[in-house]
Write an enzyme that holds these catalytic residues in place. Structure first.
Site, mmCIF file in Angstrom:
data_model
loop_
_atom_site.group_PDB
_atom_site.id
_atom_site.type_symbol
_atom_site.label_atom_id
_atom_site.label_comp_id
_atom_site.label_asym_id
_atom_site.label_seq_id
_atom_site.Cartn_x
_atom_site.Cartn_y
_atom_site.Cartn_z
ATOM 1 N N ASP A 173 9.290 11.296 7.108
ATOM 2 C CA ASP A 173 9.414 10.204 5.546
ATOM 3 C C ASP A 173 10.801 11.016 5.558
ATOM 4 O OD1 ASP A 173 8.278 8.743 3.554
ATOM 5 O OD2 ASP A 173 7.873 10.542 2.764
ATOM 6 N N HIS A 174 11.592 9.706 5.219
ATOM 7 C CA HIS A 174 12.578 10.522 4.423
ATOM 8 C C HIS A 174 13.629 10.374 5.516
ATOM 9 C CE1 HIS A 174 13.115 8.015 0.560
ATOM 10 N NE2 HIS A 174 11.192 8.708 0.567
ATOM 11 N N ASN A 186 3.378 4.607 0.200
ATOM 12 C CA ASN A 186 3.717 5.937 0.371
ATOM 13 C C ASN A 186 2.981 6.682 -0.951
ATOM 14 O OD1 ASN A 186 5.253 4.938 2.642
ATOM 15 N ND2 ASN A 186 6.530 6.286 1.315
ATOM 16 N N VAL A 187 1.726 7.623 -1.072
ATOM 17 C CA VAL A 187 1.538 8.862 -1.879
ATOM 18 C C VAL A 187 1.671 10.337 -1.432
ATOM 19 C CG1 VAL A 187 -0.107 9.701 -3.266
ATOM 20 C CG2 VAL A 187 -0.029 6.895 -2.319
ATOM 21 N N GLY A 213 7.823 11.305 -7.531
ATOM 22 C CA GLY A 213 7.421 12.081 -8.581
ATOM 23 C C GLY A 213 6.042 10.956 -9.289
ATOM 24 N N GLY A 272 4.637 5.578 -4.978
ATOM 25 C CA GLY A 272 2.770 5.392 -5.385
ATOM 26 C C GLY A 272 2.381 5.647 -5.834
HETATM 27 P P1 13P Z 1 5.244 9.707 -4.819
HETATM 28 O O1 13P Z 1 4.892 11.431 -4.389
HETATM 29 O O2 13P Z 1 5.349 9.709 -6.086
HETATM 30 O O3 13P Z 1 3.705 10.078 -4.388
HETATM 31 O O4 13P Z 1 6.325 9.163 -3.275
HETATM 32 C C1 13P Z 1 5.659 9.363 -2.502
HETATM 33 C C2 13P Z 1 6.951 8.982 -1.295
HETATM 34 O O5 13P Z 1 7.330 8.177 -1.836
HETATM 35 C C3 13P Z 1 7.373 10.152 -0.421
HETATM 36 O O6 13P Z 1 7.875 9.157 0.952
#
Ligand code: 13P
Length: 270
Positions: free
Chosen positions: A82-83, A223-224, A174, A203
């Site tokens: 992720d990222h 994404n959560v 967040g 998400g």
């Molecule tokens: P949240 O922490 O807001 O659920 O976002 C998750 C996210 O987008 C991870 O890339």
């Protein structure tokens, strides 16, 4: 079953007009709880390792945990970075067995975002992995949003072939203060110019009706992270009365499983 890439499961999401959950994992116990849930729910899922877990030194160990547990599962699972921050980090993730990577070039100039994504696509595809890129900025809920530009989507997807595209439409990482201000018209305009599966980051805390609208327009991965971490902490605390470690972990996992199931029910409209 061995791990799959996003290419194996996002077309299914498009066909069914649903979104695949991408759950961030931060500990081995959260990983166990998430994988048990997706197996019980028979839900294809993306298991994401984010930058906080990587800073905590867990890139390889979380990857090894997912690889080991997924072997005995029937449900297809993607192991996703992720990222991703750089080509070097992407290479590290691929070496650790990730089957999918995100390269987040959204803080770079548009041209540099294209260039770094092209490089990552070349390397990841050679390793048989899928790639997600980002347009518009998805920051924290305190930051001013930078919305995705429709022309950028047209130019970007003409220049580089990615498997998924994260778009900034006012979403943030967040929890949100109040109801999020998501620009669904912009999302629709983006959907109208590309067939690349679209990703909604941030998400956690988005109300159910807004999630449903996003999926109806064409979001195929959500994404959560924050809500999963919070559920784990809430569970740990609720199970702490006797000071017994395994009581706490059991309650933490049960809480993660309940939260993950509620997201699966919503994203797959069960
Ligand atoms: P949240 O922490 O807001 O659920 O976002 C998750 C996210 O987008 C991870 O890339």
């Amino acid at each position: 079953m061995s791990l799959v890439t996003m290419r194996e499961i996002l077309p299914y999401a498009e066909e069914k007009k649903i979104a695949i959950p991408a759950f961030n994992i931060d500990t081995m116990e959260i990983t166990q709880a998430i994988l048990e849930t997706v197996e019980e729910e028979n839900c294809p899922a993306i298991i994401a390792v984010g930058q906080a877990a990587i800073k905590d030194g867990k890139l390889e160990s979380l990857a090894a945990t997912v690889r080991t547990l997924a072997k005995d599962m029937k449900t297809p699972v993607v192991l996703h970075l992720d990222h991703g921050q750089s080509v070097e980090q992407v290479v590290k993730a691929l070496c650790a067995g990730f089957t999918s990577v995100m390269i987040d070039g959204s803080k770079l100039s548009f041209e540099d975002n294209i260039a770094v994504t092209q490089e990552v696509v070349r390397i990841a595809n050679a390793a048989g992995a899928s790639v997600e890129a980002e347009l518009g900025a998805i920051l924290g809920s305190e930051d001013k949003p930078f919305l995705v530009r429709v022309q950028d989507v047209i130019d970007f997807t003409a220049a580089v072939k990615v498997d998924a595209l994260a778009v900034g439409i006012g979403n943030a990482h967040g929890l949100y203060k109040g109801r999020p201000n998501l620009d669904f018209q912009r999302l629709q305009e983006v959907r109208d110019v590309t067939d690349v599966p679209l990703v909604l980051h941030g998400g956690s805390g988005i109300p159910d009706d807004m999630i449903q609208t996003a999926i109806e327009i064409g979001i195929r991965k959500i994404n959560v992270a924050t809500e999963i971490r919070m559920a784990y902490v809430e569970g740990l605390l609720s199970g702490s009365a006797n000071g017994d470690y395994y009581e706490m972990v059991k309650a933490g996992k049960a809480s993660v499983k309940a939260r993950a199931k509620s997201k699966i029910d919503l994203f797959l409209r069960k």
